[in-house]
Design an enzyme around this catalytic site. Structure first.
Site, PDB file in Angstrom:
ATOM      1  N   CYS B  10       2.420  -0.235  90.921  1.00  9.10           N
ATOM      2  CA  CYS B  10       3.028   1.062  90.616  1.00  9.10           C
ATOM      3  C   CYS B  10       2.902   1.373  89.118  1.00  9.10           C
ATOM      4  O   CYS B  10       2.518   0.508  88.328  1.00  9.10           O
ATOM      5  CB  CYS B  10       4.493   1.071  91.037  1.00  9.10           C
ATOM      6  SG  CYS B  10       5.487  -0.065  90.070  1.00  9.10           S
ATOM      7  N   CYS B  13       4.563  -0.971  86.661  1.00  4.67           N
ATOM      8  CA  CYS B  13       3.948  -2.292  86.562  1.00  4.67           C
ATOM      9  C   CYS B  13       2.686  -2.222  85.711  1.00  4.67           C
ATOM     10  O   CYS B  13       2.410  -3.111  84.910  1.00  4.67           O
ATOM     11  CB  CYS B  13       3.630  -2.829  87.949  1.00  4.67           C
ATOM     12  SG  CYS B  13       5.013  -2.714  89.096  1.00  4.67           S
TER      13      CYS B  13
END
Lengths: 318, 85
Positions: B10, B13
Site C-alpha cells: 500500500c 508501505c
C-alpha cells in the site's frame, strides 16, 4: 469554549477589523472559532488515546479475543476496535491474522466494522461541533452496529465464503517489543498526535470553511424542507450516498453540522457520517483477496441496514 | 544489518521503504533493505499491522509510517546499541 469564542471575536472583529453583523465577518468568525476549538480538542483526544494505544496493538487484541464466541466477545472486539485503528491497507493482514488464529469470523467482523467508524479524531471533531449528546450517540451506535453486525455474520455461518488459505495454520505471534518506558509512551503519543493532526488538518480546514459558508449564506431551514423527518427516504438516501463515498470524515463533520443547523435531522446526519466511515469501495476491493464477493455484499448490507436503523431511531427520539 | 519493511504494497508501505532507503543513505550505513509485500509472509511472522520495520529479525517499529527524522534516530540507536560499525 467561551474563552475561545472571545478570542475568535477579538481576532476577527478587532484585530482584522471586520464589521460585526455583516455576513462575511460572521462567516470568518465562525471559521476561526471552529478551527481553534477543533484543533485543541483533537490534540487532547489523540494524545490520550495514543497513550492508551501503546498498551493495545492489533496483535494484543487478537490475544484478548482468543477463540471464544458469545455476544460479549463481539462487544469486546468492537470496543477494541475503537482504540485500535488501522489503515485500510492493514485490513487484510488483520483479517487473516484474526481468523487464521481462531478468532471466530463474526467476532473478527465486529472488530473490523467498528474500528474505522469510531476513532478518537472523529470523536474530537464531533464533540467540538455537535456537542456531547450527538457524540455519545455516534459512539454507541458505532459499537452497537459492530457488535450486532458481527454477531449476525457469525450466526449466518459464512465461513465457506472465506478463502481457504485464511484458515491455514499459523506460527505463533512474534514476541512483543520490549516493555516501553513511560517516556517512550509519551513520545509515541506526542508523535502520533502530530502525525494525525497534520494528516487531517487540510480536510478539517476545508470542511469548516465550507460549513461556515453554508452557515452564512444558505437559507434557513433549507435542509428541513428537503430532507426533514417527514421524508422517510432521507435516511436511506443519506446512507446510500455515504457508503461508496471514500472521503476523510473529518472534513464532512463540519459540513454535516452546518446541514443540521439548516434543518437536517441529527439522526440522518449521523447515519450519513457513519456510512462514509464504515464502508468504502477501496476497502471492499482489498477485502476481495480474502473474502468471496457474496460475503462482502452481506457484510456491506448488514452494516448499511444497521446504520439506517440507528438513523431512524435517533430521529425518533431526538 | 538487514532491514525488512513488512507491508501490503500500500501507499504507506511504499513510502516507508523510500524513507528507510533515504535514512540508510544519509547515515551511510551498510544495510541490506528488503521490502516484504506478501501478506502470507506477514501472517507467518505474526505481524498484523503495516508497515512494520524489522531489523535483524527484531521488530523495531510496528504499524506506523515513520518520518525520516524518526527513522534515522531509530537506525542510529540500533547501530549504537548493537555496537555495529
Amino acid at each position: 469554549m467561551d474563552a475561545i469564542k472571545v478570542f475568535a471575536d477579538w481576532l476577527v472583529y478587532f484585530v482584522a477589523g471586520m464589521g460585526s453583523g455583516s455576513a462575511s465577518a460572521d462567516v470568518v468568525d465562525f471559521f476561526v472559532y471552529d478551527v481553534i476549538k477543533i484543533f485543541l480538542l483533537l490534540a487532547v483526544m489523540i494524545f490520550a488515546v495514543s497513550y492508551i494505544r501503546t498498551y493495545i496493538t492489533p496483535e494484543k487484541a487478537r490475544l484478548y479475543l482468543g477463540k471464544r464466541t458469545g455476544i460479549q466477545y463481539h462487544l469486546l472486539a468492537s470496543l477494541l476496535g475503537v482504540v485500535t485503528p488501522f489503515c485500510s491497507c492493514s485490513s487484510v493482514p488483520i483479517f487473516m491474522g484474526f481468523v487464521g488464529a481462531g478468532v471466530p469470523l463474526g467476532v473478527t467482523f465486529s472488530f473490523l466494522i467498528t474500528s474505522p467508524m469510531v476513532n478518537e479524531a472523529a470523536i474530537a471533531v464531533l464533540f467540538g461541533l455537535l456537542g456531547w449528546q450527538a457524540t455519545l450517540i455516534y459512539v454507541i451506535s458505532g459499537v452497537i452496529v459492530g457488535t450486532v453486525g458481527g454477531y449476525i455474520i457469525g450466526k449466518l455461518k459464512l465461513e465457506h465464503l472465506v478463502e481457504e488459505f485464511v484458515f491455514e495454520p499459523q506460527a505463533p505471534l512474534l514476541s512483543e517489543q520490549a516493555e516501553l518506558s513511560r517516556k517512550k509512551r509519551f513520545d509515541f503519543a506526542g508523535d502520533e498526535t502530530k502525525d494525525i493532526i497534520r494528516r487531517v488538518a487540510p480536510y478539517i480546514v476545508v470542511g469548516v470553511a465550507a460549513g461556515a459558508l453554508f452557515h452564512g449564506y444558505a437559507p434557513e431551514g433549507i435542509m428541513a424542507s428537503y430532507a426533514g423527518k417527514d421524508n422517510i427516504f432521507a435516511v436511506p438516501i443519506a446512507v446510500g450516498i455515504g457508503v461508496p463515498l471514500y472521503s476523510n470524515v473529518m472534513g464532512l463533520i463540519p459540513i454535516a453540522e452546518s446541514l443540521i443547523d439548516k434543518g437536517l435531522p441529527v439522526g440522518t446526519a449521523l447515519a450519513f457520517l457513519m456510512s462514509v466511515t464504515a464502508l468504502s469501495f477501496p476497502e471492499m476491493i482489498i477485502l476481495k483477496k480474502v473474502l468471496k464477493t457474496k460475503l462482502i455484499a452481506i457484510f456491506a448490507g448488514i452494516v448499511a441496514v444497521g446504520i439506517v436503523i440507528t438513523g431512524y431511531v435517533f430521529n425518533m427520539i431526538l | 544489518m538487514k532491514i525488512e519493511i513488512l507491508g501490503t504494497g500500500c501507499a504507506k508501505c511504499e513510502k516507508m521503504k523510500k524513507i528507510v532507503i533515504m535514512a540508510v543513505d544519509a547515515l551511510n550505513l551498510d544495510a541490506e533493505i528488503v521490502a516484504v509485500n506478501d501478506v502470507g509472509e506477514l501472517i507467518k511472522r505474526g505481524i498484523l499491522s503495516t508497515p512494520t520495520l524489522i531489523i535483524d529479525g527484531k521488530v523495531e517499529s510496528r504499524g506506523r509510517l515513520l518520518s525520516i527524522g524518526k527513522t534515522k534516530k531509530l537506525l542510529s540507536a540500533y547501530v549504537e546499541k548493537e555496537g555495529l560499525q
